[in-house]
Enzyme design. Structure first.
Site, short mmCIF file in Angstrom:
data_model
loop_
_atom_site.label_atom_id
_atom_site.label_comp_id
_atom_site.label_asym_id
_atom_site.label_seq_id
_atom_site.Cartn_x
_atom_site.Cartn_y
_atom_site.Cartn_z
N THR A 42 91.89 77.05 36.14
CA THR A 42 91.70 78.50 36.08
C THR A 42 92.61 79.16 35.05
OG1 THR A 42 90.97 78.56 38.36
CG2 THR A 42 91.84 80.60 37.50
N LYS B 274 98.82 73.75 48.54
CA LYS B 274 98.03 74.98 48.39
C LYS B 274 97.59 75.43 49.77
CE LYS B 274 94.27 76.95 45.68
NZ LYS B 274 93.20 76.76 44.68
N GLU C 237 101.83 59.72 70.05
CA GLU C 237 100.61 59.79 70.87
C GLU C 237 99.75 58.54 70.70
OE1 GLU C 237 98.26 63.35 70.35
OE2 GLU C 237 100.06 64.54 70.10
N TYR D 207 84.01 82.82 37.57
CA TYR D 207 84.50 82.44 36.24
C TYR D 207 84.30 80.95 36.05
CZ TYR D 207 88.40 80.50 38.82
OH TYR D 207 89.15 79.74 39.68
N THR E 209 94.45 74.54 40.12
CA THR E 209 95.31 74.57 41.31
C THR E 209 94.77 73.73 42.48
OG1 THR E 209 94.25 76.58 42.10
CG2 THR E 209 96.23 76.85 40.76
N ASP E 210 93.47 73.39 42.42
CA ASP E 210 92.86 72.73 43.59
C ASP E 210 93.47 71.37 43.91
OD1 ASP E 210 91.28 74.91 43.90
OD2 ASP E 210 89.44 73.99 43.16
C1 SIN Z 1 92.11 76.81 39.97
O1 SIN Z 1 92.55 76.34 38.96
O2 SIN Z 1 92.75 77.70 40.57
C2 SIN Z 1 90.83 76.40 40.62
C3 SIN Z 1 89.99 75.48 39.82
C4 SIN Z 1 90.68 74.21 39.50
O3 SIN Z 1 91.41 73.67 40.32
O4 SIN Z 1 90.49 73.72 38.37
#
Ligand code: SIN
Length: 354
Positions: free
Chosen positions: A38, A190, A311, A51, A117-118
């Site tokens: 992103t 995340k 457990e 996007y 970020t994923d």
């Molecule tokens: C992001 O970057 O926030 C989402 C898409 C990705 O992980 O490439």
């Protein structure tokens, strides 16, 4: 008199320009490896929520933040341009090899990896274990695309370069820098689908704070990483298959059986609560463990530890427990461990050490 004056001005200008160049040359040399995400994303129409990730180039990212040159001598390389859901073992191997190659030269003092970020938390932990250098490596991204009304990418990138250029960052492993916080690559996760403050530590807190290029450092992480790590991938061509099975009420054993049949060498359970699942799933995992598959119990909860024999009777069933690691990070450590051993007791030891 007039000629003397212009000559003096010329000499002064040359001296100032020389000083500026010299000062720039003394700054740390930071390489930005762009992989997409992103932070390099563009909307089709301004103001739209949708996007496409990985649209802008590394040159565009650097040009968007001219202040980077105040911090360091910054250069860039377009390593990939993908959304991070498509990150995979092959790209990880190539990225780790490139980082180790760059950090081995005096031409690079630190590296910033721009990333979606994923799967950032997985890449950061992978690099934390396989980068063979004390020089800083920082993974950074953004939650809003570059064309958004208030993009978070430019300041995140500025802070990331400031961390990579900071001598105090050396020897602390691989970081994620997002939203003014410096996270350990092992610890960060995340936690929100879209919020700018999505990244949080799992159990141990943040590594520091990034204040517009000024950093404050907290306690370094205890576990082994980078130069103290035994995991080296520079000669590796592939990594073993390790998959994650998600636990839920009424879960049948089919997914475990299908993964074993597909050739998984390791299975991580994203278990309910303390890393548990239904009787049929636990039975299937125990059969898998008897066949030599490394089975690691982690939790889908997001925080807290999964310890042995609480457990579930791990000793009897032949399981490993993930300790502090969430399922996606447990998968990373399992696949690297499998490159050394197939013994669940030895793999368990890695979960204590790393
Ligand atoms: C992001 O970057 O926030 C989402 C898409 C990705 O992980 O490439």
């Amino acid at each position: 008199m007039k000629r003397f004056f212009s000559l003096t001005v010329l000499v002064m200008a040359a001296v100032i320009a020389g000083g500026v160049l010299e000062a720039q040359a003394r700054k740390p040399k930071i390489m930005i490896l762009a992989t997409g995400g992103t932070i390099a994303g563009a909307q089709t129409k301004p103001g739209e929520a949708s996007y496409t990730a990985g649209t802008f180039s590394v040159a565009n990212l650097i040009a968007a933040v001219p202040q980077l040159q105040d911090l360091a001598q910054v250069s860039g390389e377009q390593f990939a341009n993908i959304a991070s859901q498509d990150m995979n073992n092959a790209v990880w191997l190539k990225l780790a090899k490139r980082i180790n190659q760059l950090l081995a030269t005096p031409e690079v003092d630190g590296i910033v990896v721009t990333h979606g970020t994923d799967t950032m938390e997985e890449t950061a932990y992978f690099l934390h274990l396989v980068v063979n250098s004390n020089k800083p490596v920082v993974v950074v991204g953004s939650m809003r695309p570059a064309t958004a009304i208030s993009p978070d990418g430019p300041l995140n990138l500025y802070n990331a370069v400031a961390v990579a250029a900071d001598p105090q960052a050396r020897g602390r492993g691989v970081f994620v820098v997002m939203d003014d916080k410096i996270f350990c690559g092992r610890e960060v996760t995340k936690t929100n689908t879209t919020a700018v403050e999505t990244f949080q530590p799992m159990n141990r807190g943040v590594q520091g704070a990034a204040y517009f290029g000024q950093n404050r450092w907290f306690e370094p992480p205890g576990q082994k990483h980078t130069t103290k790590s035994e995991f080296r991938v520079d000669q590796a061509e592939a990594m073993p298959r390790v998959d994650i099975v998600y636990a839920y009420a009424n879960a049948p054993r089919d997914m475990v059986d299908a993964l074993v049949a597909a050739g998984a060498k390791g299975i991580v359970l994203a278990g309910v609560g303390d890393g548990n699942s239904t009787e049929p799933v636990i039975a299937a995992l125990s059969e898998a463990a008897k066949k030599g598959v490394i089975v690691v119990r982690a939790s889908r909860v997001g925080h807290g530890l999964v310890r042995r024999n609480i457990e579930v009777n791990d000793d009897k069933l032949g399981f490993v427990t993930a300790e502090e690691l969430n399922p996606s990070k447990a998968r990373v450590l399992t696949l690297l461990s499998l490159m050394h051993t197939q013994d669940p007791k030895v793999v368990q030891q890695k979960f204590y050490e790393y």
